[in-house]
Design an enzyme around this catalytic site. Structure first.
Site, PDB file in Angstrom:
ATOM      1  N   VAL A   1      23.132  43.112  72.135  1.00  0.00           N
ATOM      2  CA  VAL A   1      21.623  43.920  71.404  1.00  0.00           C
ATOM      3  C   VAL A   1      20.742  43.503  73.032  1.00  0.00           C
ATOM      4  O   VAL A   1      21.087  43.051  73.279  1.00  0.00           O
ATOM      5  CB  VAL A   1      21.268  43.420  70.305  1.00  0.00           C
ATOM      6  CG1 VAL A   1      19.480  44.272  70.091  1.00  0.00           C
ATOM      7  CG2 VAL A   1      21.705  43.835  69.179  1.00  0.00           C
ATOM      8  N   CYS A   2      20.253  44.902  73.483  1.00  0.00           N
ATOM      9  CA  CYS A   2      19.055  44.494  74.314  1.00  0.00           C
ATOM     10  C   CYS A   2      19.314  44.240  75.516  1.00  0.00           C
ATOM     11  O   CYS A   2      20.839  44.589  75.213  1.00  0.00           O
ATOM     12  CB  CYS A   2      18.401  43.651  73.466  1.00  0.00           C
ATOM     13  SG  CYS A   2      16.380  42.746  74.443  1.00  0.00           S
ATOM     14  N   THR A   3      19.061  42.659  75.790  1.00  0.00           N
ATOM     15  CA  THR A   3      19.492  42.558  77.130  1.00  0.00           C
ATOM     16  C   THR A   3      20.980  41.501  77.146  1.00  0.00           C
ATOM     17  O   THR A   3      21.659  40.595  78.409  1.00  0.00           O
ATOM     18  CB  THR A   3      18.313  41.914  78.276  1.00  0.00           C
ATOM     19  OG1 THR A   3      18.238  40.727  77.121  1.00  0.00           O
ATOM     20  CG2 THR A   3      17.520  42.507  78.899  1.00  0.00           C
TER      21      THR A   3
END
Lengths: 232, 232
Positions: free
Chosen positions: B102-104
Protein backbone atom coordinates in the site's frame (compact mmCIF):
# COMPACT_ATOMS: atom_id res chain seq x y z
CA UNK A 1 1.94 23.74 21.32
CA UNK A 2 0.00 26.99 21.29
CA UNK A 3 -3.50 27.29 22.66
CA UNK A 4 -4.80 28.13 19.21
CA UNK A 5 -4.32 24.58 17.97
CA UNK A 6 -7.47 22.56 17.38
CA UNK A 7 -7.58 19.64 19.81
CA UNK A 8 -9.20 16.49 18.44
CA UNK A 9 -9.81 13.46 20.67
CA UNK A 10 -10.59 10.11 19.08
CA UNK A 11 -12.04 7.73 21.65
CA UNK A 12 -10.64 4.19 21.89
CA UNK A 13 -11.87 1.15 23.81
CA UNK A 14 -11.51 -2.61 23.83
CA UNK A 15 -13.25 -4.04 20.81
CA UNK A 16 -13.12 -0.82 18.78
CA UNK A 17 -13.04 -1.40 15.02
CA UNK A 18 -9.53 -0.23 14.12
CA UNK A 19 -10.46 1.39 10.81
CA UNK A 20 -13.30 3.36 12.48
CA UNK A 21 -10.69 5.06 14.67
CA UNK A 22 -7.68 5.23 12.36
CA UNK A 23 -9.50 6.49 9.25
CA UNK A 24 -10.51 9.85 10.76
CA UNK A 25 -7.33 10.06 12.85
CA UNK A 26 -5.09 9.71 9.78
CA UNK A 27 -7.11 12.28 7.81
CA UNK A 28 -7.58 14.88 10.56
CA UNK A 29 -3.98 14.71 11.82
CA UNK A 30 -2.83 16.05 8.43
CA UNK A 31 -4.56 19.40 8.93
CA UNK A 32 -2.46 22.39 9.91
CA UNK A 33 -2.61 23.49 13.56
CA UNK A 34 -4.39 20.35 14.69
CA UNK A 35 -3.44 17.99 17.51
CA UNK A 36 -5.11 14.57 17.40
CA UNK A 37 -4.96 12.17 20.32
CA UNK A 38 -6.37 8.74 20.83
CA UNK A 39 -7.98 8.69 24.28
CA UNK A 40 -9.02 5.67 26.36
CA UNK A 41 -10.16 4.96 29.92
CA UNK A 42 -7.16 5.70 32.12
CA UNK A 43 -4.97 6.17 29.03
CA UNK A 44 -4.57 2.41 28.83
CA UNK A 45 -3.71 0.58 25.59
CA UNK A 46 -6.80 -0.99 24.08
CA UNK A 47 -7.26 -4.31 22.34
CA UNK A 48 -9.04 -3.37 19.13
CA UNK A 49 -11.03 -5.78 16.98
CA UNK A 50 -8.89 -8.38 15.15
CA UNK A 51 -6.34 -8.44 18.00
CA UNK A 52 -4.68 -5.14 17.12
CA UNK A 53 -3.36 -3.22 20.11
CA UNK A 54 -3.66 0.57 19.97
CA UNK A 55 -1.66 2.73 22.36
CA UNK A 56 -3.47 5.92 23.29
CA UNK A 57 -1.90 9.29 23.96
CA UNK A 58 -4.40 10.50 26.56
CA UNK A 59 -6.93 9.49 29.21
CA UNK A 60 -10.62 10.13 28.54
CA UNK A 61 -10.91 11.28 32.17
CA UNK A 62 -8.57 14.21 31.49
CA UNK A 63 -9.29 15.14 27.89
CA UNK A 64 -10.63 18.51 26.89
CA UNK A 65 -11.22 18.66 23.16
CA UNK A 66 -12.54 20.97 20.49
CA UNK A 67 -13.64 17.90 18.54
CA UNK A 68 -14.74 14.58 19.99
CA UNK A 69 -14.79 11.69 17.52
CA UNK A 70 -16.19 8.36 18.68
CA UNK A 71 -15.63 5.21 16.61
CA UNK A 72 -17.67 2.02 16.88
CA UNK A 73 -17.14 -1.70 16.83
CA UNK A 74 -18.24 -4.84 18.66
CA UNK A 75 -16.81 -3.36 21.88
CA UNK A 76 -19.62 -0.78 21.85
CA UNK A 77 -21.78 -3.14 23.89
CA UNK A 78 -19.28 -3.41 26.71
CA UNK A 79 -18.77 0.36 26.65
CA UNK A 80 -22.55 0.91 26.85
CA UNK A 81 -22.69 -1.24 29.97
CA UNK A 82 -20.23 1.11 31.72
CA UNK A 83 -22.23 4.18 32.76
CA UNK A 84 -19.13 6.01 34.02
CA UNK A 85 -17.50 5.67 30.59
CA UNK A 86 -20.63 6.95 28.87
CA UNK A 87 -20.67 9.91 31.28
CA UNK A 88 -17.12 10.78 30.20
CA UNK A 89 -18.32 11.08 26.61
CA UNK A 90 -21.23 13.25 27.75
CA UNK A 91 -18.82 15.61 29.51
CA UNK A 92 -16.25 15.83 26.69
CA UNK A 93 -18.91 16.06 24.00
CA UNK A 94 -20.93 18.65 25.93
CA UNK A 95 -17.90 20.96 25.95
CA UNK A 96 -16.67 20.28 22.40
CA UNK A 97 -17.22 22.49 19.39
CA UNK A 98 -17.88 19.44 17.17
CA UNK A 99 -19.16 16.02 18.17
CA UNK A 100 -18.53 13.26 15.64
CA UNK A 101 -19.07 9.53 15.38
CA UNK A 102 -18.13 6.80 12.94
CA UNK A 103 -20.17 3.65 12.52
CA UNK A 104 -21.73 2.43 15.79
CA UNK A 105 -19.89 5.16 17.68
CA UNK A 106 -23.25 6.95 17.19
CA UNK A 107 -24.77 4.55 19.71
CA UNK A 108 -22.22 5.71 22.29
CA UNK A 109 -22.98 9.37 21.56
CA UNK A 110 -26.65 8.47 21.76
CA UNK A 111 -26.29 6.74 25.13
CA UNK A 112 -24.49 9.85 26.38
CA UNK A 113 -27.56 11.90 25.41
CA UNK A 114 -25.59 13.76 22.75
CA UNK A 115 -27.91 12.92 19.85
CA UNK A 116 -31.29 13.70 21.44
CA UNK A 117 -33.31 15.48 18.80
CA UNK A 118 -30.49 15.35 16.24
CA UNK A 119 -30.56 13.77 12.79
CA UNK A 120 -27.84 11.12 12.73
CA UNK A 121 -26.59 7.99 11.01
CA UNK A 122 -24.65 4.86 11.93
CA UNK A 123 -23.71 1.44 10.50
CA UNK A 124 -26.70 0.15 8.48
CA UNK A 125 -27.09 -2.81 10.84
CA UNK A 126 -27.74 -0.43 13.77
CA UNK A 127 -29.73 2.35 12.10
CA UNK A 128 -33.00 1.17 13.66
CA UNK A 129 -31.51 1.60 17.15
CA UNK A 130 -31.06 5.37 16.95
CA UNK A 131 -34.64 6.22 18.01
CA UNK A 132 -34.04 4.36 21.29
CA UNK A 133 -31.76 7.26 22.27
CA UNK A 134 -34.09 9.89 20.74
CA UNK A 135 -32.00 10.45 17.61
CA UNK A 136 -33.57 10.72 14.15
CA UNK A 137 -32.08 8.07 11.83
CA UNK A 138 -31.04 9.21 8.36
CA UNK A 139 -29.84 6.76 5.73
CA UNK A 140 -26.95 8.83 4.35
CA UNK A 141 -23.20 8.33 4.35
CA UNK A 142 -22.48 11.44 6.42
CA UNK A 143 -25.09 13.44 8.33
CA UNK A 144 -24.46 16.93 9.70
CA UNK A 145 -27.00 18.47 12.10
CA UNK A 146 -25.80 21.64 13.77
CA UNK A 147 -22.50 20.60 15.44
CA UNK A 148 -23.14 16.86 15.30
CA UNK A 149 -21.58 14.92 12.43
CA UNK A 150 -22.14 11.20 12.15
CA UNK A 151 -21.19 8.64 9.52
CA UNK A 152 -22.27 5.25 8.28
CA UNK A 153 -20.10 2.16 8.83
CA UNK A 154 -16.32 1.85 9.07
CA UNK A 155 -14.98 3.33 5.80
CA UNK A 156 -17.50 6.20 5.95
CA UNK A 157 -15.31 7.71 8.66
CA UNK A 158 -12.95 8.85 5.91
CA UNK A 159 -15.71 10.79 4.15
CA UNK A 160 -16.79 12.22 7.50
CA UNK A 161 -13.24 13.29 8.34
CA UNK A 162 -12.86 15.15 5.04
CA UNK A 163 -16.19 16.95 5.62
CA UNK A 164 -15.10 17.83 9.13
CA UNK A 165 -11.67 18.91 7.85
CA UNK A 166 -13.39 21.47 5.62
CA UNK A 167 -15.45 22.75 8.55
CA UNK A 168 -12.36 23.10 10.74
CA UNK A 169 -9.77 24.35 8.26
CA UNK A 170 -11.56 25.19 5.00
CA UNK A 171 -12.16 23.34 1.75
CA UNK A 172 -8.67 24.04 0.40
CA UNK A 173 -7.05 22.33 3.39
CA UNK A 174 -9.48 19.40 3.07
CA UNK A 175 -8.65 19.01 -0.64
CA UNK A 176 -4.94 19.00 0.20
CA UNK A 177 -5.51 16.15 2.67
CA UNK A 178 -7.65 14.28 0.14
CA UNK A 179 -4.74 14.41 -2.30
CA UNK A 180 -2.22 13.31 0.35
CA UNK A 181 -4.29 10.26 1.24
CA UNK A 182 -5.17 9.78 -2.44
CA UNK A 183 -8.88 9.49 -1.73
CA UNK A 184 -10.10 8.69 -5.22
CA UNK A 185 -11.84 5.42 -4.38
CA UNK A 186 -12.66 2.71 -6.88
CA UNK A 187 -14.66 0.01 -5.05
CA UNK A 188 -14.08 -3.10 -7.12
CA UNK A 189 -17.36 -4.95 -6.54
CA UNK A 190 -19.92 -2.23 -5.82
CA UNK A 191 -21.53 -3.96 -2.85
CA UNK A 192 -20.70 -1.42 -0.17
CA UNK A 193 -24.25 -0.44 0.72
CA UNK A 194 -27.63 -2.07 1.15
CA UNK A 195 -28.72 -0.20 -2.01
CA UNK A 196 -26.16 -2.04 -4.15
CA UNK A 197 -25.92 -5.36 -2.30
CA UNK A 198 -28.27 -8.16 -3.12
CA UNK A 199 -31.12 -8.51 -0.58
CA UNK A 200 -29.84 -11.91 0.48
CA UNK A 201 -26.42 -10.48 1.32
CA UNK A 202 -27.77 -7.93 3.79
CA UNK A 203 -30.26 -10.38 5.28
CA UNK A 204 -27.52 -12.93 5.99
CA UNK A 205 -25.52 -10.37 7.93
CA UNK A 206 -28.59 -9.20 9.85
CA UNK A 207 -29.26 -12.80 10.81
CA UNK A 208 -25.70 -13.33 12.08
CA UNK A 209 -25.90 -10.23 14.24
CA UNK A 210 -29.29 -10.76 15.84
CA UNK A 211 -28.06 -11.48 19.37
CA UNK A 212 -25.55 -8.58 19.38
CA UNK A 213 -28.20 -6.16 18.13
CA UNK A 214 -30.80 -7.26 20.70
CA UNK A 215 -28.29 -6.74 23.48
CA UNK A 216 -27.51 -3.31 22.05
CA UNK A 217 -31.16 -2.34 22.08
CA UNK A 218 -31.46 -3.36 25.73
CA UNK A 219 -28.30 -1.45 26.73
CA UNK A 220 -29.40 1.66 24.85
CA UNK A 221 -32.84 1.55 26.47
CA UNK A 222 -31.15 1.37 29.89
CA UNK A 223 -28.98 4.37 28.99
CA UNK A 224 -32.04 6.33 27.85
CA UNK A 225 -33.69 5.73 31.20
CA UNK A 226 -30.98 7.90 32.73
CA UNK A 227 -31.86 10.84 30.44
CA UNK A 228 -33.33 13.95 32.08
CA UNK A 229 -36.28 15.87 30.60
CA UNK A 230 -36.32 16.30 26.82
CA UNK A 231 -33.77 18.92 25.68
CA UNK A 232 -34.55 22.16 23.90
CA UNK B 1 -5.99 -22.76 14.21
CA UNK B 2 -5.84 -25.29 11.41
CA UNK B 3 -3.10 -25.31 8.81
CA UNK B 4 -5.64 -24.54 6.13
CA UNK B 5 -6.15 -20.96 7.36
CA UNK B 6 -4.70 -18.23 5.16
CA UNK B 7 -1.95 -16.43 7.05
CA UNK B 8 -1.65 -12.72 6.26
CA UNK B 9 1.20 -10.64 7.66
CA UNK B 10 0.95 -6.85 7.59
CA UNK B 11 4.36 -5.29 8.20
CA UNK B 12 4.67 -2.46 10.73
CA UNK B 13 7.56 -0.13 11.49
CA UNK B 14 8.22 3.21 13.15
CA UNK B 15 6.78 5.98 11.02
CA UNK B 16 4.29 3.73 9.20
CA UNK B 17 1.17 5.58 8.05
CA UNK B 18 -1.52 4.07 10.28
CA UNK B 19 -4.26 3.99 7.65
CA UNK B 20 -1.91 2.23 5.17
CA UNK B 21 -1.67 -0.67 7.61
CA UNK B 22 -5.10 -0.65 9.23
CA UNK B 23 -7.17 -0.29 6.05
CA UNK B 24 -6.13 -3.66 4.58
CA UNK B 25 -5.91 -5.30 8.00
CA UNK B 26 -9.50 -4.38 8.86
CA UNK B 27 -10.79 -5.57 5.49
CA UNK B 28 -8.80 -8.81 5.21
CA UNK B 29 -9.39 -9.90 8.81
CA UNK B 30 -13.13 -10.16 8.02
CA UNK B 31 -12.60 -12.99 5.54
CA UNK B 32 -13.43 -16.52 6.64
CA UNK B 33 -10.49 -18.79 7.53
CA UNK B 34 -7.99 -15.95 7.55
CA UNK B 35 -5.50 -15.02 10.27
CA UNK B 36 -4.06 -11.52 10.03
CA UNK B 37 -1.13 -10.41 12.14
CA UNK B 38 0.74 -7.16 12.34
CA UNK B 39 4.47 -7.99 12.31
CA UNK B 40 7.39 -5.76 13.28
CA UNK B 41 11.12 -6.12 13.91
CA UNK B 42 11.43 -8.25 17.06
CA UNK B 43 7.65 -8.07 17.58
CA UNK B 44 8.10 -4.67 19.19
CA UNK B 45 5.33 -2.04 19.34
CA UNK B 46 5.86 0.62 16.68
CA UNK B 47 5.32 4.35 16.81
CA UNK B 48 3.21 5.03 13.73
CA UNK B 49 2.85 8.42 12.07
CA UNK B 50 0.85 10.96 14.13
CA UNK B 51 2.09 9.45 17.40
CA UNK B 52 -0.17 6.40 17.31
CA UNK B 53 1.31 3.29 18.89
CA UNK B 54 0.52 -0.03 17.23
CA UNK B 55 1.13 -3.29 19.08
CA UNK B 56 2.09 -6.12 16.76
CA UNK B 57 1.19 -9.75 17.16
CA UNK B 58 4.32 -11.23 15.58
CA UNK B 59 8.00 -10.70 14.80
CA UNK B 60 9.04 -10.23 11.17
CA UNK B 61 12.01 -12.50 11.88
CA UNK B 62 9.68 -15.42 12.57
CA UNK B 63 6.75 -14.83 10.26
CA UNK B 64 5.78 -17.25 7.54
CA UNK B 65 2.86 -15.92 5.57
CA UNK B 66 0.69 -16.77 2.61
CA UNK B 67 0.22 -13.06 2.02
CA UNK B 68 2.71 -10.32 2.80
CA UNK B 69 1.25 -6.80 2.86
CA UNK B 70 3.64 -3.88 3.28
CA UNK B 71 2.30 -0.41 4.09
CA UNK B 72 4.19 2.85 3.60
CA UNK B 73 4.73 6.14 5.36
CA UNK B 74 7.49 8.57 6.24
CA UNK B 75 9.24 5.76 8.14
CA UNK B 76 9.97 4.03 4.83
CA UNK B 77 13.26 5.94 4.60
CA UNK B 78 14.53 4.63 7.91
CA UNK B 79 13.42 1.11 6.98
CA UNK B 80 15.25 1.37 3.64
CA UNK B 81 18.46 2.25 5.46
CA UNK B 82 18.26 -1.04 7.40
CA UNK B 83 19.42 -3.76 4.99
CA UNK B 84 18.64 -6.55 7.46
CA UNK B 85 15.02 -5.40 7.67
CA UNK B 86 14.75 -5.25 3.89
CA UNK B 87 16.17 -8.78 3.72
CA UNK B 88 13.37 -9.97 6.02
CA UNK B 89 10.81 -8.72 3.53
CA UNK B 90 12.69 -10.45 0.71
CA UNK B 91 12.53 -13.73 2.59
CA UNK B 92 8.86 -13.50 3.62
CA UNK B 93 7.76 -12.16 0.25
CA UNK B 94 9.80 -14.75 -1.65
CA UNK B 95 7.89 -17.53 0.11
CA UNK B 96 4.43 -15.92 0.05
CA UNK B 97 1.63 -16.74 -2.34
CA UNK B 98 0.71 -13.04 -2.67
CA UNK B 99 2.93 -10.00 -2.18
CA UNK B 100 1.07 -6.74 -1.62
CA UNK B 101 1.93 -3.14 -0.85
CA UNK B 102 0.00 0.00 0.00
CA UNK B 103 1.30 3.47 -0.78
CA UNK B 104 5.09 3.74 -0.43
CA UNK B 105 5.25 0.19 0.89
CA UNK B 106 6.01 -0.52 -2.79
CA UNK B 107 9.41 1.10 -2.28
CA UNK B 108 10.15 -1.43 0.46
CA UNK B 109 9.08 -4.33 -1.76
CA UNK B 110 11.19 -2.77 -4.50
CA UNK B 111 14.27 -2.48 -2.28
CA UNK B 112 13.81 -6.15 -1.39
CA UNK B 113 13.98 -6.99 -5.10
CA UNK B 114 10.36 -8.16 -5.10
CA UNK B 115 9.17 -5.86 -7.88
CA UNK B 116 11.96 -6.39 -10.44
CA UNK B 117 10.27 -6.62 -13.81
CA UNK B 118 6.78 -6.21 -12.33
CA UNK B 119 4.22 -3.54 -13.14
CA UNK B 120 3.47 -1.70 -9.90
CA UNK B 121 2.10 1.47 -8.38
CA UNK B 122 2.66 3.56 -5.26
CA UNK B 123 1.74 6.96 -3.80
CA UNK B 124 1.71 9.50 -6.64
CA UNK B 125 4.56 11.45 -5.04
CA UNK B 126 6.84 8.39 -5.31
CA UNK B 127 5.75 6.89 -8.63
CA UNK B 128 8.89 8.14 -10.41
CA UNK B 129 11.07 6.18 -7.96
CA UNK B 130 9.86 2.72 -9.00
CA UNK B 131 12.26 2.36 -11.94
CA UNK B 132 15.19 2.75 -9.52
CA UNK B 133 14.30 -0.72 -8.22
CA UNK B 134 13.54 -2.05 -11.74
CA UNK B 135 9.74 -1.91 -11.36
CA UNK B 136 7.48 -0.59 -14.11
CA UNK B 137 5.38 2.31 -12.78
CA UNK B 138 1.67 2.29 -13.62
CA UNK B 139 -0.60 5.18 -12.72
CA UNK B 140 -3.59 3.17 -11.53
CA UNK B 141 -5.24 2.80 -8.14
CA UNK B 142 -4.52 -0.93 -7.85
CA UNK B 143 -2.11 -2.85 -10.06
CA UNK B 144 -2.01 -6.64 -10.25
CA UNK B 145 0.91 -8.32 -12.05
CA UNK B 146 1.08 -12.08 -11.52
CA UNK B 147 1.16 -12.44 -7.69
CA UNK B 148 2.16 -8.87 -6.95
CA UNK B 149 -0.60 -6.44 -6.03
CA UNK B 150 0.26 -2.82 -5.28
CA UNK B 151 -1.87 0.23 -4.57
CA UNK B 152 -1.67 3.99 -4.75
CA UNK B 153 -1.56 6.13 -1.61
CA UNK B 154 -3.06 5.48 1.82
CA UNK B 155 -6.82 5.01 1.20
CA UNK B 156 -6.13 2.89 -1.91
CA UNK B 157 -5.17 0.09 0.45
CA UNK B 158 -8.89 -0.50 1.01
CA UNK B 159 -9.51 -1.02 -2.72
CA UNK B 160 -6.47 -3.28 -2.86
CA UNK B 161 -7.66 -5.33 0.09
CA UNK B 162 -11.07 -5.93 -1.50
CA UNK B 163 -9.40 -7.03 -4.75
CA UNK B 164 -7.10 -9.32 -2.79
CA UNK B 165 -10.06 -10.61 -0.75
CA UNK B 166 -11.70 -11.75 -3.97
CA UNK B 167 -8.50 -13.51 -5.07
CA UNK B 168 -8.18 -15.28 -1.72
CA UNK B 169 -11.80 -16.10 -0.92
CA UNK B 170 -13.91 -15.32 -3.97
CA UNK B 171 -16.00 -12.35 -5.09
CA UNK B 172 -18.96 -13.28 -2.87
CA UNK B 173 -16.79 -13.13 0.27
CA UNK B 174 -15.27 -9.84 -0.88
CA UNK B 175 -18.75 -8.34 -1.44
CA UNK B 176 -19.78 -9.44 2.03
CA UNK B 177 -16.77 -7.61 3.51
CA UNK B 178 -17.51 -4.54 1.39
CA UNK B 179 -21.00 -4.43 2.89
CA UNK B 180 -19.70 -4.93 6.44
CA UNK B 181 -17.28 -2.01 6.11
CA UNK B 182 -19.92 -0.07 4.12
CA UNK B 183 -17.48 0.77 1.33
CA UNK B 184 -19.70 2.99 -0.76
CA UNK B 185 -17.46 6.03 -0.75
CA UNK B 186 -18.60 9.57 -1.44
CA UNK B 187 -15.50 11.81 -1.49
CA UNK B 188 -16.86 15.25 -0.68
CA UNK B 189 -14.40 17.43 -2.61
CA UNK B 190 -13.16 15.28 -5.47
CA UNK B 191 -9.49 16.14 -5.10
CA UNK B 192 -8.15 12.71 -4.27
CA UNK B 193 -5.94 12.27 -7.32
CA UNK B 194 -3.61 14.35 -9.46
CA UNK B 195 -6.22 14.02 -12.25
CA UNK B 196 -8.84 15.88 -10.23
CA UNK B 197 -6.66 18.17 -8.13
CA UNK B 198 -5.61 21.54 -9.45
CA UNK B 199 -2.02 21.55 -10.80
CA UNK B 200 -0.97 24.00 -8.10
CA UNK B 201 -2.19 21.65 -5.36
CA UNK B 202 -0.01 18.74 -6.47
CA UNK B 203 2.98 20.99 -7.16
CA UNK B 204 2.85 22.46 -3.66
CA UNK B 205 2.99 18.99 -2.10
CA UNK B 206 5.83 17.93 -4.40
CA UNK B 207 7.76 21.01 -3.34
CA UNK B 208 7.27 20.26 0.38
CA UNK B 209 8.51 16.70 -0.05
CA UNK B 210 11.61 17.37 -2.15
CA UNK B 211 14.19 16.50 0.50
CA UNK B 212 12.38 13.32 1.61
CA UNK B 213 12.04 12.13 -1.99
CA UNK B 214 15.70 12.80 -2.83
CA UNK B 215 16.78 10.79 0.18
CA UNK B 216 14.42 8.01 -0.92
CA UNK B 217 15.98 7.92 -4.38
CA UNK B 218 19.44 7.62 -2.86
CA UNK B 219 18.39 4.84 -0.47
CA UNK B 220 16.62 2.91 -3.24
CA UNK B 221 19.66 3.19 -5.51
CA UNK B 222 21.81 1.77 -2.71
CA UNK B 223 19.36 -1.12 -2.28
CA UNK B 224 19.39 -1.81 -6.02
CA UNK B 225 23.19 -2.11 -5.95
CA UNK B 226 22.72 -5.20 -3.81
CA UNK B 227 20.55 -6.87 -6.48
CA UNK B 228 21.94 -9.97 -8.22
CA UNK B 229 21.64 -10.55 -11.97
CA UNK B 230 18.33 -9.60 -13.62
CA UNK B 231 15.57 -12.10 -12.78
CA UNK B 232 13.71 -14.22 -15.29
Amino acid sequence: MGEDRIRIAVAAFDGVTPLDAVGPLDVLARLPAVTVVLASRGGRPVRAEFGLELGPGAALEEVAADVLCVPGGPGVNRFLADAAAVDLLARIGGQARWVASVCTGALLLGAAGLLRGYRATTHWLSLDLLPVVEAIPVEERVVVDRNRITSAGVTAGIDLALRLAAELSGVEAARRVGLLVEYDPAPPFGAGSTRTAGPGEAAALREERTALQLERRRLLAAAAERFGPAPG
